[in-house]
Scaffold this motif. Structure first.
Motif, PDB file in Angstrom:
ATOM      1  N   THR A  33       1.288  -0.682   0.175  1.00  0.00           N
ATOM      2  CA  THR A  33       0.013   0.386  -0.242  1.00  0.00           C
ATOM      3  C   THR A  33       0.967   1.209  -0.260  1.00  0.00           C
ATOM      4  N   ILE A  34       0.945   2.048  -0.686  1.00  0.00           N
ATOM      5  CA  ILE A  34       0.803   3.845  -0.726  1.00  0.00           C
ATOM      6  C   ILE A  34       0.796   4.348   1.046  1.00  0.00           C
ATOM      7  N   CYS A  35       2.304   4.331   1.658  1.00  0.00           N
ATOM      8  CA  CYS A  35       1.886   5.776   2.633  1.00  0.00           C
ATOM      9  C   CYS A  35       2.255   6.844   2.533  1.00  0.00           C
ATOM     10  N   ALA A  36       3.242   7.428   1.692  1.00  0.00           N
ATOM     11  CA  ALA A  36       2.690   8.439   1.145  1.00  0.00           C
ATOM     12  C   ALA A  36       1.315   9.278   0.635  1.00  0.00           C
ATOM     13  N   GLN A  37       1.000  11.108   0.591  1.00  0.00           N
ATOM     14  CA  GLN A  37      -0.248  11.198   0.400  1.00  0.00           C
ATOM     15  C   GLN A  37      -0.244  10.970  -1.585  1.00  0.00           C
ATOM     16  N   SER A  38       1.163  11.091  -1.981  1.00  0.00           N
ATOM     17  CA  SER A  38       1.244  10.522  -3.035  1.00  0.00           C
ATOM     18  C   SER A  38       2.372  10.221  -4.045  1.00  0.00           C
ATOM     19  N   VAL A  39       2.655   9.319  -4.975  1.00  0.00           N
ATOM     20  CA  VAL A  39       4.184   9.676  -5.368  1.00  0.00           C
ATOM     21  C   VAL A  39       4.124   9.335  -6.693  1.00  0.00           C
ATOM     22  N   TRP A  40       4.726   9.513  -7.663  1.00  0.00           N
ATOM     23  CA  TRP A  40       4.694   9.258  -9.316  1.00  0.00           C
ATOM     24  C   TRP A  40       5.833   8.241  -8.853  1.00  0.00           C
ATOM     25  N   VAL A  41       4.480   7.271 -10.273  1.00  0.00           N
ATOM     26  CA  VAL A  41       5.354   6.144 -10.581  1.00  0.00           C
ATOM     27  C   VAL A  41       6.185   6.256 -12.227  1.00  0.00           C
ATOM     28  N   ARG A  42       7.045   5.643 -12.070  1.00  0.00           N
ATOM     29  CA  ARG A  42       8.068   6.414 -13.129  1.00  0.00           C
ATOM     30  C   ARG A  42       8.308   5.169 -14.423  1.00  0.00           C
ATOM     31  N   GLY A  47      13.256   8.617 -13.015  1.00  0.00           N
ATOM     32  CA  GLY A  47      12.926   8.328 -15.252  1.00  0.00           C
ATOM     33  C   GLY A  47      12.093   9.128 -14.801  1.00  0.00           C
ATOM     34  N   HIS A  48      11.490   9.471 -16.253  1.00  0.00           N
ATOM     35  CA  HIS A  48      10.169  10.487 -15.830  1.00  0.00           C
ATOM     36  C   HIS A  48       8.470   9.377 -15.838  1.00  0.00           C
ATOM     37  N   ALA A  49       8.164  10.946 -14.968  1.00  0.00           N
ATOM     38  CA  ALA A  49       6.738  10.278 -14.632  1.00  0.00           C
ATOM     39  C   ALA A  49       5.637   9.329 -15.550  1.00  0.00           C
ATOM     40  N   ILE A  50       5.293   8.553 -15.136  1.00  0.00           N
ATOM     41  CA  ILE A  50       4.214   7.632 -16.118  1.00  0.00           C
ATOM     42  C   ILE A  50       2.964   7.719 -15.719  1.00  0.00           C
ATOM     43  N   ALA A  77       1.923  -0.792 -10.587  1.00  0.00           N
ATOM     44  CA  ALA A  77       0.501   0.597  -9.453  1.00  0.00           C
ATOM     45  C   ALA A  77      -1.092   0.014 -10.188  1.00  0.00           C
ATOM     46  N   TYR A  78      -1.791   0.073  -9.432  1.00  0.00           N
ATOM     47  CA  TYR A  78      -3.294  -0.194  -9.275  1.00  0.00           C
ATOM     48  C   TYR A  78      -3.393   1.396  -9.425  1.00  0.00           C
ATOM     49  N   GLY A  79      -4.374   2.654  -9.989  1.00  0.00           N
ATOM     50  CA  GLY A  79      -4.948   3.734  -9.414  1.00  0.00           C
ATOM     51  C   GLY A  79      -5.282   3.107 -11.335  1.00  0.00           C
ATOM     52  N   GLY A  80      -5.268   4.796 -11.457  1.00  0.00           N
ATOM     53  CA  GLY A  80      -5.861   5.175 -12.762  1.00  0.00           C
ATOM     54  C   GLY A  80      -5.152   4.731 -14.370  1.00  0.00           C
ATOM     55  N   GLU A  81      -3.989   4.267 -14.273  1.00  0.00           N
ATOM     56  CA  GLU A  81      -3.405   3.803 -15.123  1.00  0.00           C
ATOM     57  C   GLU A  81      -3.461   2.985 -15.274  1.00  0.00           C
ATOM     58  N   ASN A  82      -2.959   2.148 -14.463  1.00  0.00           N
ATOM     59  CA  ASN A  82      -2.151   0.416 -14.004  1.00  0.00           C
ATOM     60  C   ASN A  82      -1.313   0.171 -15.390  1.00  0.00           C
ATOM     61  N   VAL A  83      -0.699   0.397 -14.847  1.00  0.00           N
ATOM     62  CA  VAL A  83       1.065   0.645 -15.015  1.00  0.00           C
ATOM     63  C   VAL A  83       2.122   0.048 -14.266  1.00  0.00           C
ATOM     64  N   TRP A  84       2.903  -0.525 -14.999  1.00  0.00           N
ATOM     65  CA  TRP A  84       4.680  -1.295 -14.661  1.00  0.00           C
ATOM     66  C   TRP A  84       5.283  -0.044 -14.537  1.00  0.00           C
TER      67      TRP A  84
END
Length: 93
Positions: A33-42, A47-50, A77-84
């Motif tokens: 589970t994500i503990c931070a308020q938000s985090v970028w998946v890269r 690298g670049h945020a995706i 990453a499960y969320g709006g994008e659902n990406v590795w």
């Protein structure tokens, strides 16, 4: 006849060895589970945020790597994008 049977047996053993050493992604990941308020998946460590994940959303942790002294987690990453992708390991609960 013996040659054909020996070739078939060798192929069967080679296939069995390959299957025994291959793990599926479902067996390798751990749901976190994500503990931070938000985090970028890269797309790579630092690298670049995706995508972005928010507090309480899920991340299937597969493995980690170090980049410039920081530990990065790779997974789905499960969320709006659902990406590795990659995110800082410290943001996982």
């Amino acid at each position: 006849m013996k040659t054909r049977a020996a070739t078939a047996a060798g192929a069967l053993l080679a296939t069995a060895g390959l299957l025994a050493t291959t793990a599926s992604p479902a067996e390798a990941v751990t749901r976190r589970t994500i503990c931070a308020q938000s985090v970028w998946v890269r797309d790579a460590p630092a690298g670049h945020a995706i995508a972005i994940l928010y507090n309480g959303e899920s991340f299937d942790y597969d493995h980690s790597a170090y980049h410039n002294g920081y530990q990065w987690a790779y997974g789905f990453a499960y969320g709006g994008e659902n990406v590795w992708g990659w995110l800082p390991y410290e943001y996982l609960c």
